[in-house]
Design a protein around this motif. Structure first.
Motif, PDB file in Angstrom:
ATOM      1  N   LEU A   1      20.873  25.212  53.731  1.00 15.22           N
ATOM      2  CA  LEU A   1      20.526  26.367  54.558  1.00 15.22           C
ATOM      3  C   LEU A   1      21.271  26.378  55.888  1.00 15.22           C
TER       4      LEU A   1
ATOM      5  N   SER B   1      26.433  28.733  57.062  1.00 14.16           N
ATOM      6  CA  SER B   1      26.293  30.130  57.492  1.00 14.16           C
ATOM      7  C   SER B   1      27.433  31.025  57.019  1.00 14.16           C
TER       8      SER B   1
ATOM      9  N   ILE C   1      26.687  31.282  46.327  1.00 13.14           N
ATOM     10  CA  ILE C   1      26.111  30.854  47.602  1.00 13.14           C
ATOM     11  C   ILE C   1      25.947  32.043  48.546  1.00 13.14           C
ATOM     12  N   CYS C   2      26.996  32.842  48.688  1.00 13.28           N
ATOM     13  CA  CYS C   2      26.963  33.964  49.635  1.00 13.28           C
ATOM     14  C   CYS C   2      25.985  35.054  49.210  1.00 13.28           C
TER      15      CYS C   2
ATOM     16  N   ARG D   1      22.315  33.679  49.707  1.00 18.32           N
ATOM     17  CA  ARG D   1      21.988  33.459  51.116  1.00 18.32           C
ATOM     18  C   ARG D   1      22.279  34.673  51.986  1.00 18.32           C
TER      19      ARG D   1
END
Length: 198
Positions: free
Chosen positions: A56, A59, A83-84, A87
């Motif tokens: 987490l 970024s 992932i993108c 998140r």
């Protein structure tokens, strides 16, 4: 603010963690042709655990989008998209040729069939476009520039820079993608220049 950098376009697997000050936290560059898919998630996990970074904490993600091994490029691209998307964080891309570049050089990557992907750089700027062509033709435009990458195609010693540091060095060349779902590899073998016969 931590950026995960990934490159699987070539013979090497590169995974790096970059902080908000554009400094390398840690990274690996491992020679593993055709095995990047087996190790990429393991290496991401290892780097995060080693540096006490939680998933987490990541970024943004930056990847190479080609040219190179079509399957190879898609490995990092698939991981990055997942992932993108999950998140909702930014995805950046940089070409594999630009990643390896320096001020004055010819970056070359094997495209098989006596051909190579290449980009010519003068004063740190790409001259013309990234292309694919026959090795003999590339020799004619080299102009004594040092070869970065697969120099063995020209009977010289292969010359690979530190992939992780190169992501940082070329931060200004990262391209923010508007939609992670529409990102596709650069695949120059479909171009007319590739199909031209000698």
């Amino acid at each position: 603010m931590i950026t995960l950098a990934l490159d699987t376009s070539h013979k090497y697997l590169a995974v790096a963690l970059i902080d908000s000050n554009n400094k390398l936290i840690d990274g690996i560059s491992s020679y593993c042709p055709k095995k990047q898919s087996e190790y990429i998630l393991v290496e991401i996990d290892n780097l995060c655990k080693k540096n006490n970074i939680k998933p987490l904490d990541i970024s943004s993600v930056v990847i190479t989008n080609g040219p190179g091994s079509y399957t190879g490029v898609r490995i990092a691209m698939t991981v990055a998209k997942v992932i993108c998307s999950l998140r909702n964080i930014p995805l950046y891309t940089i070409s594999s040729i630009e990643l390896l570049s320096q001020d004055n050089c010819l970056v070359v990557m094997d495209a098989r069939g006596n051909r190579a992907y290449y980009g010519k750089f003068l004063n740190g700027k790409l001259v013309d476009n990234i292309k694919v062509d026959y090795l003999d033709n590339i020799k004619n435009i080299r102009e004594n520039l040092p070869i970065i990458g697969d120099a063995s195609l020209f009977d010289e010693q292969d010359n690979y820079p530190d992939f992780c540091q190169k992501f940082i060095e070329h931060r200004n060349l990262w391209h923010l993608e508007d939609n992670v779902h529409t990102v596709v590899p650069i695949y120059l073998k479909d171009s007319d220049s590739y199909m031209v016969k000698k």
